[in-house]
Design an enzyme around this catalytic site. Structure first.
Site, PDB file in Angstrom:
ATOM      1  N   LEU A  30       0.834  -1.205   0.000  1.00  0.00           N
ATOM      2  CA  LEU A  30       0.000   0.000   0.000  1.00  0.00           C
ATOM      3  C   LEU A  30       0.868   1.254   0.000  1.00  0.00           C
ATOM      4  CD1 LEU A  30      -2.793   1.280   0.062  1.00  0.00           C
ATOM      5  CD2 LEU A  30      -2.739   1.152   2.564  1.00  0.00           C
ATOM      6  N   HIS A  57       9.387  21.926  10.602  1.00  0.00           N
ATOM      7  CA  HIS A  57       8.573  21.053   9.755  1.00  0.00           C
ATOM      8  C   HIS A  57       8.227  21.715   8.425  1.00  0.00           C
ATOM      9  CE1 HIS A  57       7.890  19.674  13.940  1.00  0.00           C
ATOM     10  NE2 HIS A  57       8.092  18.506  13.371  1.00  0.00           N
TER      11      HIS A  57
END
Length: 766
Positions: free
Chosen positions: A18, A703
């Site tokens: 996946l 981030h």
């Protein structure tokens, strides 16, 4: 025979199929038809492997393209306006992935930031937080569940669709815009559950699993009342309903859960075995009881004999109303132990992944009515041998480690002098300016670093060649930091693949799998190390790297370690001893490293505890015990050094108010924290509590690739200085810089150093 079922199965595939398909789709290398084909193949394989293992009622709806909570948001039409493309009839896979990952500015509907992601209860899985508005409307908008039910039934399977319950779904979300009570949305949401249940009934479904894990939390009375109202309304809808609870005991919610007007209740007897007798006494005589007896979130084989005692007793009381299951969804377990071809045979015999856990569930269910069946007897005999092996193995039980644990004194977990005395000596020895600048530890992990590490593991680089490659990276990191004018340097962690795995590989008592992957979120999979035995450090782990880095500069070099609580929380722990004992063993191993770093001339050692708050139990009444041993473990690893050696810790999460006293009790000389995204508001906790030690509030968000301006950082520092005395403030980014590129890293640090210098000027001018 008792009925064997599972609450969910890992969706990633034995070989992370996946993940590979998702990432290929995002890169444009796989079209939607190809992605959907991979999903169909995985679902078919997972249903079949469970059926072959003896699972009778198969979960449907546990598969998700990214996250199960996000799937429910699409199903209910809870799609923030910024992700709604004009002219589209309804949500698509692009909508789903946009909500999960954000949408770039050049897309059809313009830029949109991703939904917030947070931890799923106390696991290491992350879900996408639903965003609710006060005028939120719900409508059935996503057909995935119904399509997958048809898919499974066409393959001849007996299915049990899995839904997140209405109360848990609302609890997991956040109010956006005007403040309002999420419970106000319940009456608007419940009709959708009615629609879903009626459609599933029309598809030939008999049972539905409704997950309400918030029943193991401390619930306000209004939410308890809402449970009764919601399930009284759903009572008239078709299908038999199994309410599933997990990750803890029902405790004060036991009566509420037992008396809901549903047809069955699942309870977690791994996390809360003590609730078993009470449940049987309180449950109405018509209800099914599903016993979660096989641990769904660890990798150890079940003690079948012990579990069978409960099954036999329950069978006598419940008869045909007994179901057997894992404690929770197997989402939190690796997929199949048979993939592990390189594991030591004895260690492998102690483990069970999702496929093996399904077999354990099936054996227990069969043993309820066929205790003498050959398959049951063989499984019990094998289980007895495994438990005996684990109980007596010298690989697990190390007398030297246990003797050292027994000899720990209270003074071992205390620094020699109070902070006020230590900091005076440290300031004299380190001679740092006001607002000292540093980073959190890691620098960009470039492709050349990853290639060198991979080549070394594959034997393509000799040890000497690998060391020289890492030395080159360390030289580069030190040189750049000196040019930037940082005050306390780091070596950059080029040699480290992961902040836990790097240390775990060097500690006795850890083992690593090759295929023990579990989903963290989306396509992000992690492979936690497994703690199998008493933990110890056979040799120094970081000293030579840090010593080399210090030899390159006259500036202070900071040693970098991962703390005991974080090591524990991000591993699969032992089940035969408490987490507290394992944390102490890790603390002693790290303590030895801290002492060795000091002996090598390193004057600052940072011990990261990123997972300190994550370890908090779900129930508040269990917090004090956890906080006591977690803070003690930190002090134990940090207290073997002289007063002159400065201990730092780093924590990267956004809520401190409720644990601030425990953070102070860790007694780190300096704590660095993530604060930039909250605009320094988090510092209120440190101000109100009068936190005594030094603090480095993160001044920019690592981030994001965006480079903050000097002015922005100055503004944040001035805001921080209004709350924390200037002489106790450090200047640093929010977190490590491992995932960033060098150009943006250097640009941001230039501005950070300039901002610190401006603050020093302010201070000098008074």
């Amino acid at each position: 025979m008792a009925l064997a079922h599972t609450l969910g199965f890992p969706r990633i595939g034995r070989d992370r199929e996946l993940k590979k398909a998702q990432e290929a789709f995002w890169k444009g290398e796989l079209d939607e038809a190809g992605l959907r084909a991979v999903g169909r193949q995985l679902r078919a394989a997972h249903w079949q492997v469970q059926k072959d293992a003896g699972i009778q009622l198969l979960p449907v709806g546990d598969f998700a393209w990214y996250d199960q909570v996000l799937t429910h948001s699409l199903t209910f039409g809870v799609i923030p306006e910024r992700f709604r493309a004009h002219g589209e009839a309804g949500p698509t896979l692009h909508t789903l992935f946009g909500m999960a990952r954000g949408v770039s500015d050049d897309s059809c509907c313009g830029g949109a930031h991703a939904q917030e992601m947070t931890k799923w209860f106390d696991t290491n899985y992350h879900y996408l937080v639903p965003e609710f508005s006060a005028d939120q409307q719900f409508q059935l908008s996503w057909e995935q569940l119904f399509e997958e039910v048809d898919e499974a039934r066409a393959l001849g399977h007996q299915v049990k669709p899995v839904l997140i319950g209405p109360l848990t779904y609302l609890w997991l979300g956040k109010a956006k815009g005007a403040e309002f009570d999420r419970l106000d949305l319940l009456d608007r949401l419940l009709p959708l559950y009615g629609q879903i249940l009626r459609r599933l009934a029309g598809q030939g479904v008999e049972w539905v699993q409704i997950d309400e894990p918030i029943l193991v939390l401390d619930l306000p009375q209004a939410w308890k009342n809402a449970f009764e109202r919601a399930y009284n309304l759903l009572q008239s809808e078709p299908l038999k309903k199994l309410v599933a609870t997990y990750f803890g005991g029902l405790e004060d919610n036991l009566g509420l859960a037992a008396n809901l007007p549903v047809d069955g209740l699942h309870i977690d007897l791994v996390r809360a075995p003590e609730q078993y007798p009470s449940i049987l006494d309180r449950l109405p005589a018509y209800k099914v009881v599903s016993l979660g007896l096989v641990n769904g979130r660890n990798v150890w084989r079940c003690d079948l004999e012990k579990a069978l005692e409960v099954v036999r007793h329950a069978r006598e009381r419940l008869g045909e109303r007994l179901w057997v299951a894992p404690s929770c969804s197997l989402l939190h377990s690796p997929v199949d132990l048979e993939r592990e071809d390189g594991l030591d045979a004895e260690l492998k015999s102690w483990l069970a992944f999702a496929v093996q856990k399904c077999r354990e569930v099936a054996v227990l269910a069969r043993a309820a009515t066929e205790p003498e069946a050959a398959e049951v007897l063989a499984a019990l005999e094998e289980s007895r041998a495994v438990q005996a092996s684990r109980a007596s193995s010298p690989r697990i039980h190390k007398p030297a480690v246990q003797a050292r644990l027994a000899a720990i004194k209270a003074s071992d977990a205390q620094r020699r002098s109070p902070f006020a005395e230590r900091i005076a000596r440290q300031r004299a020895g380190l001679d740092l300016p006001a607002f000292p600048t540093t980073t959190i530890g890691s620098f960009p992990q470039t492709s050349s670093i990853r290639l060198a590490r991979q080549s070394f593991k594959q034997g393509k680089l000799s040890e000497a060649e690998y060391i020289e490659a890492m030395h080159s990276e360390i030289r580069h990191a030190v040189q750049i930091q000196e040019q930037l004018g940082l005050d306390v340097l780091v070596h950059g962690e080029a040699e480290r693949n992961d902040m836990v795995e790097y240390f775990a590989e060097q500690l006795d008592g850890y083992v690593f799998t090759r295929f023990g992957w579990v989903q963290s979120y989306g396509s992000r999979c992690v492979k936690p190390a497994v703690i199998y035995g008493d933990l110890s450090r056979p040799r120094a782990m970081t000293v030579e790297w840090i010593r080399y880095a210090q030899s390159l500069t006259d500036k202070v070099m900071k040693g970098m370690l991962t703390g005991p609580v974080t090591m524990l929380m991000w591993s699969f722990p032992r089940e035969d001893v408490s987490r507290e004992v394992q944390a102490r063993q890790l603390a002693l191993a790290i303590r030895d490293e801290v002492v060795d770093l000091e002996a090598a001339g390193i004057r600052i050692v940072q011990i990261d505890e990123a997972a300190f708050r994550e370890g908090l139990p779900l129930r508040r009444n269990a917090w004090p015990h956890y906080l006591e041993w977690a803070t003690e473990a930190f002090r134990l690893c940090a207290s073997g050094v002289r007063d002159e050696t400065q201990i730092h810790t780093h924590m990267c999460y956004s809520e401190f108010n409720d644990v601030i006293e425990s953070i102070a009790a860790m007694d780190a000389d300096v704590i660095t924290i993530e604060t930039s995204r909250s605009d320094m508001e988090l510092l209120e906790a440190f101000e109100q509590f009068d936190y005594p030690n030094e603090i480095g509030p993160g001044v920019y968000d690592i981030h994001s690739p965006r480079v903050p301006s000097r002015e922005e950082i100055v503004a944040l520092l001035r805001k921080a200085a209004r709350r924390i005395p200037a002489e106790r403030l450090w200047v640093n980014p929010d977190c490590g810089l491992k995932t960033r590129a060098w150009p943006e890293t250097e640009a941001a640090l230039v501005n950070m150093v300039a901002a610190a210098r401006e603050l020093r000027g302010d201070l000098a001018r008074g």
